[in-house]
Design a protein around this motif. Structure first.
Motif, PDB file in Angstrom:
ATOM      1  N   LEU A  18      25.740   1.894  19.721  1.00  0.00           N
ATOM      2  CA  LEU A  18      24.389   2.384  19.433  1.00  0.00           C
ATOM      3  C   LEU A  18      23.333   1.348  19.797  1.00  0.00           C
ATOM      4  CD1 LEU A  18      24.522   4.469  16.129  1.00  0.00           C
ATOM      5  CD2 LEU A  18      23.955   5.221  18.432  1.00  0.00           C
ATOM      6  N   ARG A  19      23.633   0.085  19.574  1.00  0.00           N
ATOM      7  CA  ARG A  19      22.664  -0.946  19.940  1.00  0.00           C
ATOM      8  C   ARG A  19      22.431  -0.954  21.455  1.00  0.00           C
ATOM      9  NH1 ARG A  19      24.111  -2.976  15.104  1.00  0.00           N
ATOM     10  NH2 ARG A  19      22.624  -4.355  14.051  1.00  0.00           N
ATOM     11  N   VAL A  20      23.507  -0.852  22.198  1.00  0.00           N
ATOM     12  CA  VAL A  20      23.367  -0.828  23.653  1.00  0.00           C
ATOM     13  C   VAL A  20      22.586   0.400  24.100  1.00  0.00           C
ATOM     14  CG1 VAL A  20      24.621  -0.712  25.835  1.00  0.00           C
ATOM     15  CG2 VAL A  20      25.458  -2.184  24.003  1.00  0.00           C
ATOM     16  N   MET A  21      22.852   1.545  23.488  1.00  0.00           N
ATOM     17  CA  MET A  21      22.153   2.764  23.871  1.00  0.00           C
ATOM     18  C   MET A  21      20.654   2.671  23.570  1.00  0.00           C
ATOM     19  SD  MET A  21      24.417   4.609  25.263  1.00  0.00           S
ATOM     20  CE  MET A  21      23.655   6.207  25.353  1.00  0.00           C
ATOM     21  N   ILE A  22      20.299   2.041  22.435  1.00  0.00           N
ATOM     22  CA  ILE A  22      18.879   1.869  22.098  1.00  0.00           C
ATOM     23  C   ILE A  22      18.202   0.965  23.127  1.00  0.00           C
ATOM     24  CG2 ILE A  22      17.289   0.851  20.414  1.00  0.00           C
ATOM     25  CD1 ILE A  22      19.196   1.809  18.210  1.00  0.00           C
ATOM     26  N   THR A  54      15.829  -0.692  11.574  1.00  0.00           N
ATOM     27  CA  THR A  54      14.821  -1.680  11.947  1.00  0.00           C
ATOM     28  C   THR A  54      14.932  -2.021  13.425  1.00  0.00           C
ATOM     29  OG1 THR A  54      14.966  -2.595   9.711  1.00  0.00           O
ATOM     30  CG2 THR A  54      13.878  -3.941  11.375  1.00  0.00           C
ATOM     31  N   PHE A  55      16.155  -2.028  13.955  1.00  0.00           N
ATOM     32  CA  PHE A  55      16.354  -2.264  15.390  1.00  0.00           C
ATOM     33  C   PHE A  55      15.666  -1.175  16.209  1.00  0.00           C
ATOM     34  CE2 PHE A  55      18.963  -2.438  19.302  1.00  0.00           C
ATOM     35  CZ  PHE A  55      18.848  -3.795  19.579  1.00  0.00           C
ATOM     36  N   GLY A 109      14.229  -7.539  17.602  1.00  0.00           N
ATOM     37  CA  GLY A 109      15.401  -7.074  18.334  1.00  0.00           C
ATOM     38  C   GLY A 109      16.388  -8.185  18.611  1.00  0.00           C
ATOM     39  N   ALA A 110      15.871  -9.389  18.944  1.00  0.00           N
ATOM     40  CA  ALA A 110      16.762 -10.516  19.207  1.00  0.00           C
ATOM     41  C   ALA A 110      17.533 -10.930  17.958  1.00  0.00           C
ATOM     42  CB  ALA A 110      15.959 -11.699  19.745  1.00  0.00           C
ATOM     43  N   VAL A 111      16.864 -10.872  16.811  1.00  0.00           N
ATOM     44  CA  VAL A 111      17.531 -11.242  15.547  1.00  0.00           C
ATOM     45  C   VAL A 111      18.614 -10.235  15.187  1.00  0.00           C
ATOM     46  CG1 VAL A 111      17.165 -11.501  13.062  1.00  0.00           C
ATOM     47  CG2 VAL A 111      15.557 -12.536  14.675  1.00  0.00           C
ATOM     48  N   LEU A 112      18.363  -8.954  15.425  1.00  0.00           N
ATOM     49  CA  LEU A 112      19.305  -7.903  15.006  1.00  0.00           C
ATOM     50  C   LEU A 112      20.329  -7.546  16.072  1.00  0.00           C
ATOM     51  CD1 LEU A 112      16.873  -5.472  13.139  1.00  0.00           C
ATOM     52  CD2 LEU A 112      18.428  -7.156  12.158  1.00  0.00           C
ATOM     53  N   TRP A 113      20.195  -8.089  17.289  1.00  0.00           N
ATOM     54  CA  TRP A 113      21.137  -7.736  18.342  1.00  0.00           C
ATOM     55  C   TRP A 113      22.590  -8.102  18.001  1.00  0.00           C
ATOM     56  CZ3 TRP A 113      22.214  -4.836  22.256  1.00  0.00           C
ATOM     57  CH2 TRP A 113      23.195  -5.204  23.176  1.00  0.00           C
ATOM     58  N   PRO A 114      22.862  -9.297  17.451  1.00  0.00           N
ATOM     59  CA  PRO A 114      24.271  -9.617  17.150  1.00  0.00           C
ATOM     60  C   PRO A 114      24.874  -8.728  16.070  1.00  0.00           C
ATOM     61  CG  PRO A 114      22.904 -11.595  17.198  1.00  0.00           C
ATOM     62  CD  PRO A 114      21.974 -10.427  17.172  1.00  0.00           C
ATOM     63  N   GLY A 115      24.059  -8.224  15.139  1.00  0.00           N
ATOM     64  CA  GLY A 115      24.579  -7.412  14.043  1.00  0.00           C
ATOM     65  C   GLY A 115      23.582  -7.335  12.904  1.00  0.00           C
ATOM     66  N   PRO A 116      23.964  -6.720  11.800  1.00  0.00           N
ATOM     67  CA  PRO A 116      23.053  -6.563  10.658  1.00  0.00           C
ATOM     68  C   PRO A 116      22.612  -7.918  10.103  1.00  0.00           C
ATOM     69  CG  PRO A 116      24.998  -5.173  10.423  1.00  0.00           C
ATOM     70  CD  PRO A 116      25.272  -6.105  11.554  1.00  0.00           C
ATOM     71  N   LEU A 117      21.405  -7.940   9.571  1.00  0.00           N
ATOM     72  CA  LEU A 117      20.874  -9.130   8.923  1.00  0.00           C
ATOM     73  C   LEU A 117      20.934  -8.916   7.415  1.00  0.00           C
ATOM     74  CD1 LEU A 117      19.409 -11.884   9.102  1.00  0.00           C
ATOM     75  CD2 LEU A 117      17.250 -10.615   9.148  1.00  0.00           C
ATOM     76  N   LEU A 150       2.559  -6.260  18.927  1.00  0.00           N
ATOM     77  CA  LEU A 150       3.682  -5.317  18.821  1.00  0.00           C
ATOM     78  C   LEU A 150       4.845  -5.758  19.701  1.00  0.00           C
ATOM     79  CD1 LEU A 150       1.729  -1.929  18.867  1.00  0.00           C
ATOM     80  CD2 LEU A 150       3.091  -2.818  16.979  1.00  0.00           C
ATOM     81  N   LEU A 151       4.550  -6.213  20.920  1.00  0.00           N
ATOM     82  CA  LEU A 151       5.619  -6.625  21.825  1.00  0.00           C
ATOM     83  C   LEU A 151       6.374  -7.834  21.279  1.00  0.00           C
ATOM     84  CD1 LEU A 151       7.034  -6.307  24.549  1.00  0.00           C
ATOM     85  CD2 LEU A 151       5.254  -7.742  25.566  1.00  0.00           C
ATOM     86  N   VAL A 152       5.653  -8.817  20.784  1.00  0.00           N
ATOM     87  CA  VAL A 152       6.313 -10.009  20.230  1.00  0.00           C
ATOM     88  C   VAL A 152       7.150  -9.641  19.013  1.00  0.00           C
ATOM     89  CG1 VAL A 152       5.893 -12.217  19.080  1.00  0.00           C
ATOM     90  CG2 VAL A 152       4.602 -11.615  21.138  1.00  0.00           C
ATOM     91  N   PHE A 153       6.589  -8.811  18.114  1.00  0.00           N
ATOM     92  CA  PHE A 153       7.356  -8.388  16.935  1.00  0.00           C
ATOM     93  C   PHE A 153       8.631  -7.667  17.348  1.00  0.00           C
ATOM     94  CE2 PHE A 153       8.490  -4.999  13.959  1.00  0.00           C
ATOM     95  CZ  PHE A 153       8.702  -5.728  12.798  1.00  0.00           C
TER      96      PHE A 153
END
Length: 414
Positions: free
Chosen positions: A353-357, A268-269, A248-256, A240-243
């Protein structure tokens, strides 16, 4: 009394129909081989006259007041006089007249010798189909996977062992899971274990067996899980942690945006953040559970695990938790200021919102680590072997700190 080489042990609860023939077969084996041995019936409160039948057949009856399959066996093992013990159900499903392979393996130095019904043969009608093709194979596979053993039949009721070696394992369960506990602890302690093919015949009773398929199957599975914190907590937590971290790293810059037109974004983030929280908590449970189980003798100690715990001191865990919580508070304050600049209106989903999450995830994980660190330290508190105050406390009324000092009677009379 001269020491015996072998005790043939039969747990018993209302086995009047089959007990005599089992005892007779066991005695015939001892007579044929010339082994100095005894037949012991560990009676668990029979009400059908099994005790009288056993005594009349020449067996020694040991009453076990604590109910349960494991309790009956533990009591019988404690009362056994033989160096080796071969245990088996008293329902005539196992052939007590042919125990030569068990004795041979025990004499060769094996601490535990398991019967394997799947290698020896299961007669028609001897085992329900869901036990034969589902329950026993699945539970045996889980046992082999979790504990790295080669035992093919975890739950065979016919098995032999060195009495002293098994007593040293400090087996604790009182129910049907006693069979699993014996194999698991023997494996974890590195005892020598062997298997011999064993035939299983239909039992000779007219009543239903004591075994309850789903209830006892769940108890076995629950035991295997509880004795393996790695598989119950650690591996799922790491997954779970790795997933969560990767997603999160993939979606941090923006939508995929996928080629199929599907857009993966904040929802998903948020799921990734939840996976990180649950994963960290699961890993914490694995460490706490392993420390507790090894400390109180449920699982043997591990040098590698002890080194990990020595590195994960309470102070280091608290330092990591504080860093995470401070980072979360800083991000939370930044998000609040952004919200204030917008007049407390809708937040920017792309950035704020990303920062708040991330901020809330860091706060929750930090709090989890702090609480887990304290709980883990509680289980590591030394168990005192003696009183802190060795001198006896004098009798008499307790004095308060502000009471005047007691006068010496001898001086008061001068």
């Amino acid at each position: 009394m001269a020491a015996l080489e072998l005790t043939i042990l039969m747990p018993c609860l209302n086995e009047a129909e089959t007990l005599r023939i089992c005892i007779t077969k066991a005695q015939s084996f001892l007579a044929r081989t010339g082994i100095e041995g005894e037949v012991v019936v560990a009676d668990n409160g029979s009400t059908d006259g099994s005790q009288e039948i056993a005594e009349a057949a020449g067996a020694r009856v040991v009453p076990i007041p604590t109910r349960g399959y494991g309790a009956a066996l533990a009591g019988g093992i404690a009362e056994a006089r033989g160096r080796f013990v071969i245990m088996g159900d008293a329902d005539d499903s196992y052939d007590f007249a042919n125990l030569d392979a068990f004795v041979e393996k025990l004499r060769a130095g094996n601490a535990l010798v398991m019967g394997n019904r799947f290698a020896g043969g299961i007669a028609p009608g001897a085992m329900p189909w869901h036990h034969r093709y589902l329950g026993n194979p699945v539970l045996s596979f889980v046992g082999r996977l979790f504990f790295r053993t080669r035992i093919g039949d975890f739950h065979c009721g016919l098995r032999g062992f060195d009495r002293d070696a098994i007593i040293a394992l400090n087996l604790r369960t009182s129910g049907m899971e006693f069979a699993s506990e014996m194999v698991v602890k023997a494996t974890l302690e590195g005892l020598s274990i062997a298997e011999v093919p064993t035939t299983l015949s239909p039992d000779g009773r007219s009543r239903a067996p004591h075994l309850r398929s789903f209830r006892d199957g769940w108890r076995h599975l629950r035991f295997l899980l509880l004795f393996s914190p790695r598989w119950l907590f650690l591996y799922p937590g790491i997954a779970l942690l790795v997933f969560g971290l990767v997603t999160g790293a993939v979606l941090w810059p923006g939508p995929l945006r996928l080629s199929s037109g599907i857009v993966i974004d904040l929802h998903t983030f948020l799921v990734a953040a939840m996976c990180i929280i649950v994963g960290v908590q699961s890993i914490s449970f694995a460490l706490i559970g392993r420390r507790f189980a090894s400390r109180y003798g449920f699982i043997p100690r591990s040098e590698r695990f002890d080194r990990v715990l020595e590195a994960l001191t309470l102070e280091r865990i608290l330092l990591g938790a504080i860093v995470l919580m401070v980072a979360g508070l800083v991000a939370l304050f930044w998000g609040f200021s952004e919200w204030a600049e917008r007049g407390f209106g809708p937040l920017n989903a792309e950035t704020t919102l990303r920062v708040m999450i991330v901020a809330m995830t860091a706060l929750v994980v930090g709090f989890q680590l702090m609480m887990s660190g304290f709980l883990s330290s509680m289980t590591n508190i030394p168990l005192g072997e003696r009183r802190v105050v060795d001198r006896p406390i004098p009798a008499g009324p307790l004095r308060r700190r502000d009471d005047p000092p007691a006068q010496n009677p001898a001086k008061s009379n001068e």
